[in-house]
Design an enzyme around this catalytic site. Structure first.
Site, mmCIF file in Angstrom:
data_model
loop_
_atom_site.group_PDB
_atom_site.id
_atom_site.type_symbol
_atom_site.label_atom_id
_atom_site.label_comp_id
_atom_site.label_asym_id
_atom_site.label_seq_id
_atom_site.Cartn_x
_atom_site.Cartn_y
_atom_site.Cartn_z
ATOM 1 N N LYS A 56 62.049 72.008 30.861
ATOM 2 C CA LYS A 56 61.003 72.235 29.843
ATOM 3 C C LYS A 56 61.481 73.238 28.790
ATOM 4 O O LYS A 56 61.363 73.001 27.596
ATOM 5 C CB LYS A 56 59.707 72.758 30.502
ATOM 6 C CG LYS A 56 59.166 71.870 31.603
ATOM 7 C CD LYS A 56 57.889 72.415 32.206
ATOM 8 C CE LYS A 56 58.047 73.744 32.920
ATOM 9 N NZ LYS A 56 58.912 73.698 34.125
ATOM 10 N N ARG B 194 48.748 75.036 33.836
ATOM 11 C CA ARG B 194 49.395 74.846 35.122
ATOM 12 C C ARG B 194 48.374 74.663 36.241
ATOM 13 O O ARG B 194 48.764 74.486 37.388
ATOM 14 C CB ARG B 194 50.187 76.104 35.416
ATOM 15 C CG ARG B 194 51.652 75.904 35.727
ATOM 16 C CD ARG B 194 52.200 77.296 35.824
ATOM 17 N NE ARG B 194 53.477 77.393 36.369
ATOM 18 C CZ ARG B 194 54.599 77.564 35.652
ATOM 19 N NH1 ARG B 194 54.558 77.582 34.343
ATOM 20 N NH2 ARG B 194 55.737 77.729 36.252
ATOM 21 N N ARG C 178 71.318 78.165 37.050
ATOM 22 C CA ARG C 178 70.821 78.579 35.725
ATOM 23 C C ARG C 178 71.172 80.048 35.438
ATOM 24 O O ARG C 178 71.065 80.896 36.302
ATOM 25 C CB ARG C 178 69.314 78.410 35.656
ATOM 26 C CG ARG C 178 68.733 79.037 34.376
ATOM 27 C CD ARG C 178 67.330 78.639 34.114
ATOM 28 N NE ARG C 178 66.408 79.052 35.131
ATOM 29 C CZ ARG C 178 65.113 78.715 35.144
ATOM 30 N NH1 ARG C 178 64.642 77.939 34.178
ATOM 31 N NH2 ARG C 178 64.313 79.123 36.098
ATOM 32 N N ARG D 24 67.713 84.733 36.949
ATOM 33 C CA ARG D 24 66.318 85.155 37.084
ATOM 34 C C ARG D 24 66.005 85.486 38.533
ATOM 35 O O ARG D 24 66.455 84.787 39.430
ATOM 36 C CB ARG D 24 65.386 84.028 36.595
ATOM 37 C CG ARG D 24 64.941 84.205 35.163
ATOM 38 C CD ARG D 24 64.217 83.013 34.602
ATOM 39 N NE ARG D 24 63.121 82.475 35.403
ATOM 40 C CZ ARG D 24 62.352 81.459 35.025
ATOM 41 N NH1 ARG D 24 62.553 80.885 33.835
ATOM 42 N NH2 ARG D 24 61.395 81.006 35.787
ATOM 43 N N ARG E 112 58.159 78.013 44.545
ATOM 44 C CA ARG E 112 57.678 77.581 43.218
ATOM 45 C C ARG E 112 57.476 76.069 43.178
ATOM 46 O O ARG E 112 56.527 75.577 42.574
ATOM 47 C CB ARG E 112 58.671 78.028 42.130
ATOM 48 C CG ARG E 112 58.595 79.530 41.867
ATOM 49 C CD ARG E 112 59.800 80.031 41.120
ATOM 50 N NE ARG E 112 60.000 79.390 39.844
ATOM 51 C CZ ARG E 112 61.184 79.278 39.249
ATOM 52 N NH1 ARG E 112 62.272 79.751 39.821
ATOM 53 N NH2 ARG E 112 61.277 78.694 38.084
HETATM 54 P P1 AP5 Z 1 65.122 74.898 32.226
HETATM 55 O O1 AP5 Z 1 64.989 74.268 30.886
HETATM 56 O O2 AP5 Z 1 65.318 76.375 32.278
HETATM 57 O O3 AP5 Z 1 63.936 74.433 33.187
HETATM 58 P P2 AP5 Z 1 62.374 74.725 33.103
HETATM 59 O O4 AP5 Z 1 61.668 73.431 33.358
HETATM 60 O O5 AP5 Z 1 62.016 75.456 31.849
HETATM 61 O O6 AP5 Z 1 62.250 75.637 34.396
HETATM 62 P P3 AP5 Z 1 61.534 77.047 34.610
HETATM 63 O O7 AP5 Z 1 62.082 77.533 35.948
HETATM 64 O O8 AP5 Z 1 61.680 77.987 33.479
HETATM 65 O O9 AP5 Z 1 60.078 76.603 34.779
HETATM 66 P P4 AP5 Z 1 58.983 77.271 35.542
HETATM 67 O O10 AP5 Z 1 57.861 76.433 35.103
HETATM 68 O O11 AP5 Z 1 59.117 77.430 37.009
HETATM 69 O O12 AP5 Z 1 59.092 78.801 35.077
HETATM 70 P P5 AP5 Z 1 58.228 79.638 34.059
HETATM 71 O O13 AP5 Z 1 59.131 80.530 33.341
HETATM 72 O O14 AP5 Z 1 57.311 78.742 33.291
HETATM 73 O O15 AP5 Z 1 66.347 74.155 32.961
HETATM 74 C C1 AP5 Z 1 66.776 74.556 34.258
HETATM 75 C C2 AP5 Z 1 68.313 74.457 34.348
HETATM 76 O O16 AP5 Z 1 68.703 73.089 34.278
HETATM 77 C C3 AP5 Z 1 69.056 75.179 33.214
HETATM 78 O O17 AP5 Z 1 70.188 75.831 33.737
HETATM 79 C C4 AP5 Z 1 69.469 74.035 32.246
HETATM 80 O O18 AP5 Z 1 70.686 74.336 31.581
HETATM 81 C C5 AP5 Z 1 69.615 72.852 33.200
HETATM 82 N N1 AP5 Z 1 69.198 71.582 32.580
HETATM 83 C C6 AP5 Z 1 68.079 71.360 31.836
HETATM 84 N N2 AP5 Z 1 67.997 70.080 31.438
HETATM 85 C C7 AP5 Z 1 69.100 69.464 31.959
HETATM 86 C C8 AP5 Z 1 69.598 68.118 31.896
HETATM 87 N N3 AP5 Z 1 68.928 67.138 31.237
HETATM 88 N N4 AP5 Z 1 70.756 67.838 32.542
HETATM 89 C C9 AP5 Z 1 71.431 68.817 33.231
HETATM 90 N N5 AP5 Z 1 71.022 70.105 33.297
HETATM 91 C C10 AP5 Z 1 69.863 70.428 32.686
HETATM 92 O O19 AP5 Z 1 57.277 80.462 35.053
HETATM 93 C C11 AP5 Z 1 57.765 81.535 35.830
HETATM 94 C C12 AP5 Z 1 56.609 82.208 36.560
HETATM 95 O O20 AP5 Z 1 55.640 82.721 35.602
HETATM 96 C C13 AP5 Z 1 55.762 81.309 37.477
HETATM 97 O O21 AP5 Z 1 56.346 81.162 38.744
HETATM 98 C C14 AP5 Z 1 54.430 82.075 37.507
HETATM 99 O O22 AP5 Z 1 54.518 83.205 38.349
HETATM 100 C C15 AP5 Z 1 54.307 82.573 36.075
HETATM 101 N N6 AP5 Z 1 53.594 81.615 35.209
HETATM 102 C C16 AP5 Z 1 54.121 80.967 34.122
HETATM 103 N N7 AP5 Z 1 53.188 80.185 33.549
HETATM 104 C C17 AP5 Z 1 52.054 80.321 34.285
HETATM 105 C C18 AP5 Z 1 50.738 79.750 34.180
HETATM 106 N N8 AP5 Z 1 50.422 78.870 33.216
HETATM 107 N N9 AP5 Z 1 49.819 80.120 35.098
HETATM 108 C C19 AP5 Z 1 50.103 81.023 36.066
HETATM 109 N N10 AP5 Z 1 51.332 81.601 36.230
HETATM 110 C C20 AP5 Z 1 52.294 81.250 35.327
#
Ligand code: AP5
Length: 220
Positions: free
Chosen positions: A15, A90, A129, A162, A173
């Site tokens: 994402k 979410r 990552r 991270r 997660r």
């Molecule tokens: P990446 O693009 O970083 O993946 P992502 O989907 O953004 O994953 P996140 O871990 O950031 O999502 P998340 O939803 O768990 O975390 P968030 O920060 O929102 O890609 C991952 C890896 O794959 C990278 O190394 C990339 O290079 C590689 N890659 C990507 N695409 C590829 C492809 N096509 N081919 C090969 N490799 C590829 O949330 C963190 C925390 O915040 C949560 O756990 C929670 O505690 C809190 N939080 C956030 N939002 C909320 C909410 N709305 N409500 C409550 N708590 C929340």
């Protein structure tokens, strides 16, 4: 807000990677709830102190805190033409709150882009990552390595792993996603908004497919 796009998908689906490219093509801001929480944690604000233990444990931050933070962000002038929401909503309660915020402004969601990736691949992606300390630019030790190990290509800052990308937290997660966030797909399917994209394709192909869909749906 003519282009309100939601990126939905499990941790590691890509994402953030997609949003960072899409924002350049579309000229609308990328709003990542995870990045906003991490900024608050780094700045040691009250909100950040509140959120930190949830992030560290891989749990969701309570809805009221999260909804308030996103509502404030969407009210800023740079969202006048739309926004790319990454990581929000979410929970069904967050989705309902977003509907209310948009209805108050006479706005609608253009697309919910579901990025689908198998669980074993998610774990590999998250363990490899690396993100830059300064601006969160995203790399992967195998799929998109930086030119110089440990250093961000874009701004030269240090690349870090991270805290919540440690294996035990990653599993938690993914479980939380399946329990709390996956039901949103049905919620948005009922509204005819979901299109699924194969997130296992190369990054640029995923971007192209999402862009095509957004352009088809954008009037004029
Ligand atoms: P990446 O693009 O970083 O993946 P992502 O989907 O953004 O994953 P996140 O871990 O950031 O999502 P998340 O939803 O768990 O975390 P968030 O920060 O929102 O890609 C991952 C890896 O794959 C990278 O190394 C990339 O290079 C590689 N890659 C990507 N695409 C590829 C492809 N096509 N081919 C090969 N490799 C590829 O949330 C963190 C925390 O915040 C949560 O756990 C929670 O505690 C809190 N939080 C956030 N939002 C909320 C909410 N709305 N409500 C409550 N708590 C929340």
């Amino acid at each position: 807000m003519s282009q309100l796009v939601i990126l939905l998908g499990p941790p590691g689906a890509g994402k953030g990677t997609q949003a960072r490219t899409l924002t350049e093509h579309l000229g609308i801001p990328h709003i990542s709830s995870g990045d906003l929480f991490r900024e608050h944690v780094a700045a040691r604000t009250e909100l950040g102190k509140n959120a930190q233990s949830y992030l560290d444990q891989g749990l969701l931050v309570p809805d009221d805190v999260t909804i308030g933070m996103i509502e404030d962000r969407l009210a800023r002038p740079d969202c006048a033409q739309g926004a790319l929401l990454d990581g929000f909503p979410r929970t069904v309660a967050q989705a309902e709150a977003l509907d209310r915020i948009l209805a108050e402004r006479g706005e609608k969601i253009l697309l919910v882009a579901k990025i689908a990736v198998e669980p074993e691949i998610l774990v590999r992606r998250l363990s490899g990552r690396r993100t830059c300390r300064k601006a969160g630019h995203i790399f992967h030790t195998e799929h998109s390595p930086p030119k110089k190990p440990g250093v961000c290509d874009v701004d030269g800052s240090e690349l870090i792993q991270r805290e919540d990308d440690r294996p035990a937290t990653v599993e938690k997660r993914i479980r939380v996603y399946n329990e709390r966030t996956a039901p949103l797909e049905a919620y948005y399917r009922d509204h005819g908004l979901v299109v699924e994209f194969d997130g296992e394709r190369p990054m640029a192909e995923v971007t192209e497919a999402v862009l095509r869909e957004i352009r088809q749906r954008t009037p004029g």
